[in-house]
Design a protein around this motif. Structure first.
Motif, PDB file in Angstrom:
ATOM      1  N   ASP A 166       0.821  -1.211   0.000  1.00  0.00           N
ATOM      2  CA  ASP A 166       0.000   0.000   0.000  1.00  0.00           C
ATOM      3  C   ASP A 166       0.852   1.256   0.000  1.00  0.00           C
ATOM      4  O   ASP A 166       0.569   2.211  -0.699  1.00  0.00           O
ATOM      5  N   LYS A 214       2.735  -1.431   4.403  1.00  0.00           N
ATOM      6  CA  LYS A 214       1.578  -2.285   4.664  1.00  0.00           C
ATOM      7  C   LYS A 214       1.209  -3.065   3.391  1.00  0.00           C
ATOM      8  O   LYS A 214       1.275  -2.547   2.289  1.00  0.00           O
ATOM      9  N   ARG A 232      -1.217  -4.540   0.781  1.00  0.00           N
ATOM     10  CA  ARG A 232      -2.532  -4.194   0.257  1.00  0.00           C
ATOM     11  C   ARG A 232      -3.284  -5.438  -0.197  1.00  0.00           C
ATOM     12  O   ARG A 232      -4.476  -5.580   0.036  1.00  0.00           O
ATOM     13  N   GLY A 233      -2.594  -6.351  -0.891  1.00  0.00           N
ATOM     14  CA  GLY A 233      -3.248  -7.545  -1.393  1.00  0.00           C
ATOM     15  C   GLY A 233      -2.245  -8.628  -1.726  1.00  0.00           C
ATOM     16  O   GLY A 233      -1.055  -8.358  -1.900  1.00  0.00           O
ATOM     17  N   SER A 276      -4.084 -14.204   5.687  1.00  0.00           N
ATOM     18  CA  SER A 276      -4.837 -13.185   6.415  1.00  0.00           C
ATOM     19  C   SER A 276      -4.237 -12.939   7.796  1.00  0.00           C
ATOM     20  O   SER A 276      -4.105 -11.787   8.223  1.00  0.00           O
ATOM     21  N   PHE A 311      -0.472 -11.173   7.561  1.00  0.00           N
ATOM     22  CA  PHE A 311      -0.409  -9.757   7.184  1.00  0.00           C
ATOM     23  C   PHE A 311      -1.513  -8.906   7.799  1.00  0.00           C
ATOM     24  O   PHE A 311      -1.573  -7.700   7.556  1.00  0.00           O
ATOM     25  N   ASP A 312      -2.404  -9.515   8.569  1.00  0.00           N
ATOM     26  CA  ASP A 312      -3.509  -8.806   9.202  1.00  0.00           C
ATOM     27  C   ASP A 312      -4.313  -8.012   8.164  1.00  0.00           C
ATOM     28  O   ASP A 312      -4.549  -6.809   8.315  1.00  0.00           O
ATOM     29  N   ILE A 313      -4.684  -8.718   7.096  1.00  0.00           N
ATOM     30  CA  ILE A 313      -5.528  -8.111   6.061  1.00  0.00           C
ATOM     31  C   ILE A 313      -6.799  -8.941   5.934  1.00  0.00           C
ATOM     32  O   ILE A 313      -6.842 -10.112   6.334  1.00  0.00           O
ATOM     33  N   SER A 314      -7.835  -8.331   5.375  1.00  0.00           N
ATOM     34  CA  SER A 314      -9.096  -9.051   5.246  1.00  0.00           C
ATOM     35  C   SER A 314      -8.976 -10.138   4.172  1.00  0.00           C
ATOM     36  O   SER A 314      -8.165 -10.041   3.247  1.00  0.00           O
ATOM     37  N   LYS A 337      -8.996  -9.490   0.356  1.00  0.00           N
ATOM     38  CA  LYS A 337      -7.822  -8.970  -0.325  1.00  0.00           C
ATOM     39  C   LYS A 337      -6.828 -10.071  -0.689  1.00  0.00           C
ATOM     40  O   LYS A 337      -5.692  -9.800  -1.065  1.00  0.00           O
TER      41      LYS A 337
END
Length: 175
Positions: free
Chosen positions: A82, A133, A135-136, A158, A161-164, A167
């Motif tokens: 990101d 960070k 992003r995907g 998930s 990387f603590d992403i939803s 993504k």
């Protein structure tokens, strides 16, 4: 009474303090002449963060981890970031508040604290560095046709990387 007589009348402790003070001031004034010329001059470029190297390292490590998930098989990974590296510097902040019955206004202003090097270069004081960070993530692997393997990969990525989960894309390798 002239100055030499006043100096002679000073007690021994005061003479030592006076001499030490003069020596200290002299050392400070002449310290610029004694700097080592063997030290390479550092620039901001030497410590620059390489975002591409960071991303490639993350991709390599993630592909290695995913390939160890039971049933995943051969794995390829692509990560998008990101932002670049984020730096937070020490700042002198002044807060002012004014409030009335309807609204409240808070303003913040200040300058950065700096350190001056021996070459008289001022640099702000760094208090925190934040990694870019994620992003995907796209994962391609042999086992992505199996829903259990696919779900295990999505959960792993998930949580790393603590992403939803929206993504993260996991696809089967085309043969």
């Amino acid at each position: 009474m002239d100055k030499s007589k006043k100096y002679q009348k000073l007690d021994f402790k005061k003479k030592i303090v006076l001499i030490a003070g003069i020596a200290g001031i002299a050392l400070i004034l002449f310290s610029g002449f004694f700097t080592s010329s063997q030290k390479p001059e550092q620039t901001g470029q030497e410590n620059a963060f390489d975002t591409d190297s960071y991303r490639i390292e993350l991709e390599s490590r993630l592909a290695d981890i995913i390939s160890h998930i039971d049933g995943a098989g051969t794995t390829g990974v692509m990560i998008t970031l990101d932002t670049g590296m984020e730096y937070t510097y020490a700042q002198n902040s002044e807060y002012s508040e004014s409030s009335d019955s309807d609204s409240r206004e808070i303003s913040r202003s200040g300058e950065y604290y700096t350190v001056k090097s021996s070459q008289s270069i001022e640099q702000p004081i760094l208090i925190r560095e934040s990694q870019p960070k994620v992003r995907g993530v796209i994962v391609v692997c042999e086992g992505a046709g199996n829903e259990n393997v696919k779900e295990a990969i999505i959960n792993a990525v998930s949580s790393i990387f603590d992403i939803s989960k929206s993504k993260i894309s996991v696809n089967k390798i085309a043969k």
